[in-house]
Design an enzyme around this catalytic site. Structure first.
Site, PDB file in Angstrom:
ATOM      1  N   HIS A  30       0.776  -1.241   0.000  1.00 45.78           N
ATOM      2  CA  HIS A  30       0.000   0.000   0.000  1.00 45.78           C
ATOM      3  C   HIS A  30       0.808   1.291   0.000  1.00 45.78           C
ATOM      4  CE1 HIS A  30      -3.145  -2.761   0.868  1.00 45.78           C
ATOM      5  NE2 HIS A  30      -3.858  -2.088   1.710  1.00 45.78           N
ATOM      6  N   GLY A  89      -1.681  -2.106  -5.225  1.00 45.93           N
ATOM      7  CA  GLY A  89      -2.654  -3.148  -4.921  1.00 45.93           C
ATOM      8  C   GLY A  89      -3.927  -2.600  -4.325  1.00 45.93           C
ATOM      9  N   HIS A 147     -12.191  -6.648  -3.631  1.00 46.89           N
ATOM     10  CA  HIS A 147     -12.233  -5.803  -2.439  1.00 46.89           C
ATOM     11  C   HIS A 147     -13.043  -4.539  -2.741  1.00 46.89           C
ATOM     12  CE1 HIS A 147     -10.429  -3.072   0.637  1.00 46.89           C
ATOM     13  NE2 HIS A 147     -10.426  -4.187   1.353  1.00 46.89           N
ATOM     14  N   GLU A 187     -13.295  -8.888   2.098  1.00 47.37           N
ATOM     15  CA  GLU A 187     -14.024  -7.597   2.200  1.00 47.37           C
ATOM     16  C   GLU A 187     -14.539  -7.207   0.820  1.00 47.37           C
ATOM     17  OE1 GLU A 187     -10.854  -5.094   3.875  1.00 47.37           O
ATOM     18  OE2 GLU A 187     -11.675  -5.472   5.864  1.00 47.37           O
ATOM     19  N   GLU A 192     -18.698  -2.652   4.477  1.00 49.23           N
ATOM     20  CA  GLU A 192     -17.760  -1.842   5.265  1.00 49.23           C
ATOM     21  C   GLU A 192     -18.129  -0.366   5.176  1.00 49.23           C
ATOM     22  OE1 GLU A 192     -13.666  -2.624   4.247  1.00 49.23           O
ATOM     23  OE2 GLU A 192     -12.989  -0.768   5.204  1.00 49.23           O
ATOM     24  N   CYS A 235     -16.195   2.081   5.117  1.00 44.37           N
ATOM     25  CA  CYS A 235     -15.321   2.705   4.123  1.00 44.37           C
ATOM     26  C   CYS A 235     -15.809   2.467   2.699  1.00 44.37           C
ATOM     27  CB  CYS A 235     -13.894   2.165   4.241  1.00 44.37           C
ATOM     28  SG  CYS A 235     -12.956   2.876   5.607  1.00 44.37           S
ATOM     29  N   CYS A 252      -9.211   1.995   9.444  1.00 44.17           N
ATOM     30  CA  CYS A 252      -9.535   2.826   8.286  1.00 44.17           C
ATOM     31  C   CYS A 252     -10.851   3.564   8.427  1.00 44.17           C
ATOM     32  CB  CYS A 252      -9.568   1.960   7.020  1.00 44.17           C
ATOM     33  SG  CYS A 252     -10.554   0.451   7.178  1.00 44.17           S
ATOM     34  N   CYS A 253     -11.850   2.923   9.025  1.00 45.95           N
ATOM     35  CA  CYS A 253     -13.196   3.497   9.027  1.00 45.95           C
ATOM     36  C   CYS A 253     -13.343   4.744   9.901  1.00 45.95           C
ATOM     37  CB  CYS A 253     -14.226   2.440   9.428  1.00 45.95           C
ATOM     38  SG  CYS A 253     -14.334   1.046   8.270  1.00 45.95           S
TER      39      CYS A 253
END
Lengths: 633, 633
Positions: free
Chosen positions: B146, B198, B255, B307, B323, B325, B391-392
């Site tokens: 990432h 990715g 994803h 996810e 999710e 996000c 992340c959320c």
């Protein structure tokens, strides 16, 4: 090799277990001639076992042993539990030897055992993932790296090989490793390391090793590993069944294979110890599984994430995980429950799991495997020749190679016939009397079973009346219908003084039937699954090319006709019916949700449909498949 | 800091994009006073932003920067993408500054930017996972670790900070890193390293960085990263959207956050380039998503494993992943589609996603978060204060902090009102004329909207008639009903010469309604979801303590009554009805499957039920919750 040794090739040896009612027979004492199991057993012998041996070579499973023995350079290849593919193959090959003794296979097995033995360290340790290059880290990560799980598969192979051939070569390897394990793991107050494995397996293997060797220490060690769970040693979570002590568990949770390997081991421990709190836990877990967490296929473990049991009623079809290994684990568990209790409900579940959850895992050709067994598909889920994580193929092989061992048992009172298949079965009553059963039947395609009982004297013949039979059935002895009728879900007990050539006949009616799912299993609301006898059926596009199975609306089961066919799928019985096809109303082409009042159905049109046994799906051209079909009313 | 600078604090700056129809307003030019968004925006400002800053410290997110700068010892802590929590927080804080300038927060932001800048290497590189201890491995694992995703979040933060404060501190850091990225990645024939990330994110961030700086190079680089997909550079699989080139994609896969971040970036690229094959792919993917792969909540990404988006109609409720996000990503994508096209369907989806898929992600208290947002629950799914993969929470914070920016836009023709909420909105028409809209409404509790248009001259006022409205609606201007009626799913276009104080009124009828799902979404067969206006409703046990939501059978929507309540959940509108409760028939207590004909339903009993907006669920005592309820007929 003597006949006597082969006679002892039993899958689980409860013959001297104080808390088991039934005593197993040797897999070699069953000569199958039916149309489902014998072709697959033979296929296993002739194709699967040799082909999997080639795969053990090509996928470097055996090379890892050679590397550990210093005979080959290079690092360990593949997954940390790859050794078990070799062990499960050894077990499959051993059961094969027990039925069809083949000197070439015997020699090949000896060779693999030599390779395995060469990899064992002087202190007994044997796990190539650590031996090759990181031995200093052994025993440091039981939660993840499966050392004891690998050991368990080794022990099961060693016991099977010993029972099948009488040879001690692999069993000795096992005992050396088992002794090291017993010396290493235990309560801290005994100066040992507390621990248990993140993936259960060693428990049942140690009990069987104890039975095979007469060494009680191994059984005690299994009990230690069982009770070590639930104290945070391996994750502390449901995934590893480490969230509560086993005796307090109330639901089947976490990784499904782990869960049922654990309960299988606990059942073995109970059979030796009679510990009531273990039995109580087993009963609770079984009830939870069969009333809340099992598919109509008898498959278990619905979740892809974690290969796990879902919550109650979490049993989606398209993404059903239902690993082939989990079905096999369920059979192992239920076989032990049956041996302990003689209760027909366990044999019922073994039978439906064998046909509808285990058997779909292997192709008709015997060389392609399902890891997951969904109950609906869009044509993309296909069997594969091998897997990076190749647990299922050799697990299927060892089960099919030993299938005869599940057909019948004895008890103090007589002989028990659990699974029906055309066969000749030799059983030894206590005292040494031999009873030969000649089973004539076309089961599972037809429910008529004729058993010639060749034995002398007073004993019982127990025949299972499966739970799926609709009404109590009569039994005929030597042509005379008996006055009693026998309820489904029980064993007929025919106790008399037998003489050679006596014949018992039972006719298990097999009309097509439909089942509904619990209302909380919303995905199946308004739908039915078709069954007949022990077999689950499905609708596959290969038989119904112009029909989307999701559009099919069936009438009642009474409208389903059976038909024997013999084609691409071999000889089988299909179900045929005229159904209604409900094409999608136009708005559904471009909308996922519409106002409830706008949902006017389009007209329906009749169409003839054909259903096949679910265990035969995905053996022809890809297409949609559905087990659950909408029912009109 | 000047007012002018704050005026430019737009969320996505299409003001000079050649292929965008709409131009955004600055988040500071909207003064909300409604009962849903403004309390949450203020909560974000007053609680979430400071509390998350404390969490950035306590969870060592900031320490990783200090370690990279050599100001703190020790290894990188946590997940490889943990830097992004800091960046998303900086973005949330920047939007907060744009609305409520607070010198203390401004100073705190400056301090964090200093910490970030100290971690940047002389060549521009900035990724603490690599900088701390393994810099030699940088750029070696774009598929997994990432680095460009992290860069993307940095760029979004830098752009937001610049637009909100006019300061160049963070933007300069961004440009140094972006220049390095542009110098590093590209076609091999240009002497660069082929690659893409990715986890998509950098694409839209680079476009915005290009817009903020006027540097076209960044936009070209985004296009390079977009078209680098589908050639096996990052996994070659659906999970990473690397299975086909973007322009050939036909379905949303893999994803879910990655997928919608990718489409958001592609939309940004289209707005700058007008490349029709990108637009065509965007349209295909959008159609696939909304007709096959989205929940009635507008949540997306049904699978826990990966996810990920499921296959068509794979939309289970209890294990819906959805999710938070992914909902935010969908809003980002749809916002860009709306800016490009001015089509109301995108605003419709933004609205329902905001209310029913994003908002459930945060508690009423503002400090607890959902990562997953299931549509049914057994009382065990509860919000948490933070996550290992966090992340959320900051994603929710940055969205709520900038919520005003989604309410309205301008175009060459006039002003557009997309989302209704009590507010005062300043919009600048081309040529500099300013229009102030005073929006009076109790939306989403009531559909009456009164807009005072304070502007002079000829222009259009566009008001959205949401797609959920049942029939064309009239509009009143200065009290006079216009002759035209406006269809749902479009924008009312009132074009006239306006004068200050003119009033437009529209009344969007909001009767409770029920929707059904596509017949192939079997889990919802026979069930309906209740909605009213843009809001999805659910039945929670907190309101219905003696009722299992799974037993509830509702009548038609016309039997649902609305009621304004003000209690534990704040002021809200609930739905009340008398339903039938169908307790389980006895056999369902101990059986999961029964013969179809044995399934006799037990009697039903009436009971009063209360449904609450789904976005308010799980704010009281735990209990079962269901969105989909069985419907009688």
């Amino acid at each position: 090799m003597t006949a006597k040794v082969r006679t002892r090739a039993v899958v689980v040896d409860t013959s001297e277990s104080p808390f088991a009612m039934l005593r197993p027979l040797a897999v070699g004492d069953v000569r199958l001639s039916d149309s489902v199991w014998e072709p697959r057993r033979r296929m296993t012998t002739e194709h699967t076992v040799p082909e999997q041996h080639a795969l053990l070579e090509s996928s470097q499973r055996l090379d890892n042993f050679r590397r550990a023995a210093g005979k080959l350079d290079g690092p360990f290849y593949g997954r940390y539990f790859n050794d078990t593919d070799v062990y499960k193959w050894l077990e499959a090959a051993s059961w094969t030897l027990a039925v069809d003794h083949d000197p070439e296979l015997d020699a090949l097995v000896d060779n693999v055992i030599q390779i395995v033995g060469d990899a064992q360290l002087p202190d007994g340790y044997l796990d190539n993932f650590y031996t090759v290059g990181q031995l200093d880290k052994r025993w440091t990560n039981l939660t993840v790296t499966h050392e004891l799980y690998c050991a368990g598969h080794l022990f099961q192979a060693g016991v099977a090989h010993f029972r099948a051939t009488g040879k001690l070569t692999l069993l000795d390897i096992c005992c050396r490793f088992a002794d090291l394990i017993c010396d290493t793991f235990g309560p801290a107050e005994e100066g040992k390391t507390p621990g248990t494995d993140g993936h259960e397996e060693v428990e049942m293997a140690l009990v069987e090793l104890g039975r095979a060797t007469g060494n009680r220490r191994y059984i005690d060690q299994a009990l230690y590993f069982l009770d070590a769970r639930g104290h945070g040693l391996v994750g502390g979570d449901e995934y590893h069944q480490d969230h509560v002590p086993f005796r307090e568990a109330t639901a089947v949770v976490g990784h499904a294979v782990r869960q049922v390997y654990l309960t299988a081991g606990a059942a073995d421990i109970y059979a030796e110890s009679g510990d009531e709190s273990i039995l109580a836990a087993l009963n609770r877990l079984w009830e939870n599984m069969v009333t809340r967490r099992i598919y109509v296929s008898s498959g278990i473990g619905s979740r892809w994430d974690g290969e796990a049991f879902g919550r109650d009623f979490e049993l989606g079809n398209l993404r059903a995980y239902t690993e082939s290994c989990a079905a096999i684990g369920s059979i192992m568990w239920n076989w032990r429950m049956l041996l302990m209790t003689g209760e027909a409900k366990y044999a019922d579940l073994i039978e439906t799991t064998l046909y509808n959850a285990m058997l779909p895992g292997i192709s008709l050709s015997g060389d392609l495997y399902f890891y997951q067994n969904p109950l609906a598909d869009d044509g993309t889920h296909r069997r594969e020749p091998w897997f990076d994580c190749a647990c299922c193929p050799p697990n299927l092989a060892r089960t099919l190679a030993s299938i005869g061992g599940y057909l019948a048992t004895t008890s103090d009172e007589g002989v028990w016939l659990h699974l029906y298949a055309r066969s000749e079965i030799d059983l030894a009553l206590s005292g040494g009397r031999v009873v030969r059963l000649n089973v004539e039947t076309d089961y599972p395609w037809d429910g008529k079973v004729r058993v010639e009982v060749n034995g002398e004297g007073l004993f019982s013949v127990y025949l299972r009346v499966p739970g799926w039979v609709a009404e109590p059935v009569p039994v005929r002895v030597n042509g005379t219908t008996q006055s009693d009728r026998w309820a489904p879900g029980c064993y007929v007990d025919i106790r008399r003084i037998w003489k050679a050539g006596d014949v018992v006949e039972i006719d298990l009616p097999m009309p097509p039937r439909q089942v509904r799912a619990h209302p909380y299993l919303f995905e199946n609301a308004g739908r039915v699954a078709a069954m007949r006898g022990p077999l689950l059926y499905c609708l596959e596009q290969a038989d119904n090319p112009d029909i989307d199975p999701r559009d099919v609306i069936v009438g009642p089961a009474s409208a389903f006709k059976t038909e024997q066919v013999d084609g691409q799928l071999g000889r089988t019985t299909v179900l045929r019916a005229t159904a209604s096809i409900s094409p999608l109303a136009g708005h559904w082409n471009d909308q996922l949700y519409v106002l409830a009042d706008d949902d006017e159905s389009a007209g329906v049109a009749p169409a003839d449909i054909t259903l096949i046994p679910y265990f035969l799906w995905a053996n022809r051209e890809p297409g949609r498949m559905e087990v659950w079909l909408r029912r009109d009313g």
